[in-house]
Motif scaffolding. Sequence first.
Motif, PDB file in Angstrom:
ATOM      1  N   ASP A   1       0.815  -1.210   0.000  1.00  0.00           N
ATOM      2  CA  ASP A   1       0.000   0.000   0.000  1.00  0.00           C
ATOM      3  C   ASP A   1       0.847   1.258   0.000  1.00  0.00           C
ATOM      4  O   ASP A   1       0.439   2.296  -0.488  1.00  0.00           O
ATOM      5  CB  ASP A   1      -0.931   0.012   1.211  1.00  0.00           C
ATOM      6  CG  ASP A   1      -2.040  -1.005   1.057  1.00  0.00           C
ATOM      7  OD1 ASP A   1      -2.425  -1.288  -0.089  1.00  0.00           O
ATOM      8  OD2 ASP A   1      -2.512  -1.518   2.077  1.00  0.00           O
ATOM      9  N   GLU A   2       2.019   1.179   0.573  1.00  0.00           N
ATOM     10  CA  GLU A   2       2.884   2.344   0.656  1.00  0.00           C
ATOM     11  C   GLU A   2       4.331   1.885   0.691  1.00  0.00           C
ATOM     12  O   GLU A   2       4.603   0.707   0.871  1.00  0.00           O
ATOM     13  CB  GLU A   2       2.540   3.186   1.889  1.00  0.00           C
ATOM     14  CG  GLU A   2       2.348   2.358   3.131  1.00  0.00           C
ATOM     15  CD  GLU A   2       1.620   3.078   4.254  1.00  0.00           C
ATOM     16  OE1 GLU A   2       0.821   3.979   4.006  1.00  0.00           O
ATOM     17  OE2 GLU A   2       1.890   2.715   5.399  1.00  0.00           O
TER      18      GLU A   2
ATOM     19  N   TRP B   1       2.515   7.040  -0.411  1.00  0.00           N
ATOM     20  CA  TRP B   1       1.713   6.190  -1.290  1.00  0.00           C
ATOM     21  C   TRP B   1       2.366   6.122  -2.657  1.00  0.00           C
ATOM     22  O   TRP B   1       2.787   7.126  -3.224  1.00  0.00           O
ATOM     23  CB  TRP B   1       0.293   6.728  -1.406  1.00  0.00           C
ATOM     24  CG  TRP B   1      -0.424   6.733  -0.103  1.00  0.00           C
ATOM     25  CD1 TRP B   1      -0.597   5.675   0.749  1.00  0.00           C
ATOM     26  CD2 TRP B   1      -1.048   7.841   0.529  1.00  0.00           C
ATOM     27  NE1 TRP B   1      -1.293   6.059   1.861  1.00  0.00           N
ATOM     28  CE2 TRP B   1      -1.590   7.385   1.753  1.00  0.00           C
ATOM     29  CE3 TRP B   1      -1.214   9.181   0.181  1.00  0.00           C
ATOM     30  CZ2 TRP B   1      -2.285   8.224   2.610  1.00  0.00           C
ATOM     31  CZ3 TRP B   1      -1.903  10.006   1.046  1.00  0.00           C
ATOM     32  CH2 TRP B   1      -2.430   9.520   2.243  1.00  0.00           C
TER      33      TRP B   1
ATOM     34  N   TYR C   1      -6.173   3.349  -4.506  1.00  0.00           N
ATOM     35  CA  TYR C   1      -6.497   3.776  -3.148  1.00  0.00           C
ATOM     36  C   TYR C   1      -7.971   4.077  -2.907  1.00  0.00           C
ATOM     37  O   TYR C   1      -8.343   4.462  -1.801  1.00  0.00           O
ATOM     38  CB  TYR C   1      -5.642   4.986  -2.759  1.00  0.00           C
ATOM     39  CG  TYR C   1      -4.182   4.619  -2.681  1.00  0.00           C
ATOM     40  CD1 TYR C   1      -3.701   3.842  -1.630  1.00  0.00           C
ATOM     41  CD2 TYR C   1      -3.284   5.000  -3.675  1.00  0.00           C
ATOM     42  CE1 TYR C   1      -2.371   3.473  -1.561  1.00  0.00           C
ATOM     43  CE2 TYR C   1      -1.948   4.637  -3.607  1.00  0.00           C
ATOM     44  CZ  TYR C   1      -1.495   3.879  -2.552  1.00  0.00           C
ATOM     45  OH  TYR C   1      -0.180   3.512  -2.490  1.00  0.00           O
TER      46      TYR C   1
END
Length: 138
Positions: free
Chosen positions: A16-17, A36, A97
């Motif tokens: 996710d990041e 991100w 996202y």
Amino acid sequence: MTGWTSEELSKIEAADELQLASARRGGTLRSPVTIWVVRHGDDLYVRSVNGRTSSWFRGSQARHEGRIRAGGVEKEVLLVETADISDEIDAAYRTKYHRYAASIVDSTLTPEARAATLKVVPRPRGNGTGMEQHRTIA
């Protein structure tokens, strides 16, 4: 070829990041920030949601290099400013996202964030910048 392997791209995209530590003068690394990341084709992009005036963005642009860590991948990178495909990067942020919250997506689509878009490019080995000696994110 961008320098990323398909396995690296898949692992980073699934995260996710990522953690990004930009380089200081002399090759030392700043403290890593969590940011991100999105993929467009065979390229990776990050944006400073606080725009070009953020200390993170200014630090990243001082040397244009750093180290990332995401999805089990750790790699020295170049950070290249880009604005030529902002619409495609916007779409990548929306796609990746949207499941979290509209505020996350909205923060990456502001004019300030769009102006602070960086392409993350694997740094060729042995280019003499001095970062070869640093192997872990501080």
